[in-house]
Design a protein around this motif. Structure first.
Motif, short mmCIF file in Angstrom:
data_model
loop_
_atom_site.label_atom_id
_atom_site.label_comp_id
_atom_site.label_asym_id
_atom_site.label_seq_id
_atom_site.Cartn_x
_atom_site.Cartn_y
_atom_site.Cartn_z
N GLY A 177 0.65 -1.23 -0.13
CA GLY A 177 0.09 0.07 0.00
C GLY A 177 0.85 1.05 -0.10
N LEU A 178 0.32 2.32 0.33
CA LEU A 178 0.83 3.65 0.24
C LEU A 178 1.82 3.64 1.30
CD1 LEU A 178 -2.14 6.08 -0.19
CD2 LEU A 178 -0.47 5.29 -1.62
N PRO A 179 2.94 4.53 1.12
CA PRO A 179 4.00 4.68 2.05
C PRO A 179 3.77 5.73 3.12
CG PRO A 179 4.62 5.89 0.16
CD PRO A 179 3.20 4.99 -0.20
N VAL A 180 4.46 5.55 4.29
CA VAL A 180 4.26 6.68 5.41
C VAL A 180 5.01 7.90 4.81
CG1 VAL A 180 4.67 7.27 7.65
CG2 VAL A 180 3.84 5.01 6.96
N THR B 139 7.92 13.33 0.45
CA THR B 139 8.81 12.41 0.75
C THR B 139 8.41 11.36 1.71
OG1 THR B 139 9.73 13.55 2.67
CG2 THR B 139 10.84 14.02 0.75
N ALA B 140 9.08 10.03 1.67
CA ALA B 140 8.20 8.98 2.51
C ALA B 140 9.14 7.79 2.72
CB ALA B 140 6.95 8.39 1.40
N ASP B 141 8.81 6.90 3.73
CA ASP B 141 9.41 5.70 4.15
C ASP B 141 8.39 4.53 3.55
OD1 ASP B 141 10.83 3.71 5.07
OD2 ASP B 141 11.26 4.68 6.97
N PRO C 250 15.94 2.23 6.33
CA PRO C 250 14.78 3.02 5.83
C PRO C 250 14.87 2.69 4.10
CG PRO C 250 16.38 4.63 6.53
CD PRO C 250 16.84 3.28 7.05
N ASP C 251 13.79 2.94 3.62
CA ASP C 251 13.58 2.61 2.02
C ASP C 251 12.94 3.98 1.60
OD1 ASP C 251 13.16 1.79 -0.46
OD2 ASP C 251 11.36 0.49 0.06
N PRO C 252 13.76 4.84 1.40
CA PRO C 252 13.05 6.30 1.10
C PRO C 252 12.63 6.45 -0.25
CG PRO C 252 15.45 6.12 1.09
CD PRO C 252 15.07 5.09 1.36
N LEU C 253 11.67 7.37 -0.22
CA LEU C 253 11.17 7.64 -1.53
C LEU C 253 10.87 9.33 -1.79
CD1 LEU C 253 9.33 6.67 -4.20
CD2 LEU C 253 7.37 6.66 -2.49
N ALA D 198 -0.99 11.43 -2.78
CA ALA D 198 0.00 10.60 -2.24
C ALA D 198 1.01 10.52 -3.07
CB ALA D 198 -0.70 9.00 -1.97
N PRO D 199 2.19 9.68 -2.71
CA PRO D 199 3.02 9.58 -3.90
C PRO D 199 2.53 8.96 -5.33
CG PRO D 199 3.79 9.24 -1.90
CD PRO D 199 2.51 9.13 -1.71
#
Length: 232
Positions: free
Chosen positions: A12-15, A45-47, A55-58, A105-106
């Protein structure tokens, strides 16, 4: 409108961990917030992996078309779980249709209210929360705080925002000011919306439990609004 730097998790969507506006523009000559500069892009920006060892950054930038701007102060991170926001709530304005409230959202646009329908017509957000305890997210804003002065509540269901309540005679912004007054608070008894009445003489606290109810907290002043937001 935006391009993901890599695919989203199947979970689903990242935090979201941050959001900001960029690419300033003067293509919308309204100036409701005190100057002629608005924004053409939103960066999120998200994890995507908050339970991982690393962390898996976006990072995603969403750009609007040349006929729209973000007519806003700053994006607001929102979600049904306030500790794990997954959307940014923004004011997006069209050069001919005026403002709407939008959730991004991203992956791009999640949902939005209709545009007001006329250029140089704006709305001032209050916030987003599960206002009535039914497990669904509601968003709140004042529709045209200088003209219509109407609080509107919309509920997010899947990819749609549906209006569920409205009350006239309320305001949270004065034209030309670079800030919005009041917002959402929780003083231990559930969320309340804090804003002024329409003629800026009293501070009002409102609850939504399927219907809107309002009570006066006393005479208006900027200090009184701040005290109410601090539960004082």
């Amino acid at each position: 409108m935006g391009v993901l730097s890599r695919p989203l998790d199947a979970q689903g969507l990242p935090v979201l961990t941050g959001a900001g506006y960029s690419e300033p523009t003067t293509r919308y000559a309204h100036g409701v917030l005190g100057d002629a500069v608005e924004w053409g892009a939103l960066t999120l920006t998200a994890d995507r992996c908050t339970d991982c060892a690393r962390p898996d950054p976006l990072r995603v930038t969403i750009r609007l078309s040349e006929t729209r701007v973000f007519e806003d102060l700053a994006p607001r991170l929102v979600g049904l779980d306030p500790d794990r926001p997954d959307m940014a709530m923004v004011v997006e304005s069209d050069l001919s249709q005026g403002a709407r409230l939008a959730l991004y959202a991203p992956t791009g646009l999640v949902a939005a209210t209709p545009f007001i329908g006329q250029a140089n017509r704006w709305l001032a957000p209050l916030g987003a929360a599960d206002l009535d305890g039914d497990g669904r997210l509601e968003v709140a804003y004042v529709d045209r705080p200088h003209l219509a002065k109407t609080l509107r509540i919309w509920r997010l269901e899947d990819d749609r925002l549906t209006e569920v309540a409205a009350m006239p005679g309320l305001a949270n912004h004065r034209i030309g000011r670079d800030y919005i007054e009041g917002g959402l608070r929780d003083c231990g008894q559930g969320p309340e919306m804090i804003l002024a009445n329409g003629d800026w003489t009293t501070v009002q606290a409102l609850r939504f439990d399927g219907t809107l109810t309002a009570r006066s907290l006393g005479a208006y002043s900027p200090a009184a609004i701040r005290a109410a937001m601090a539960c004082e």
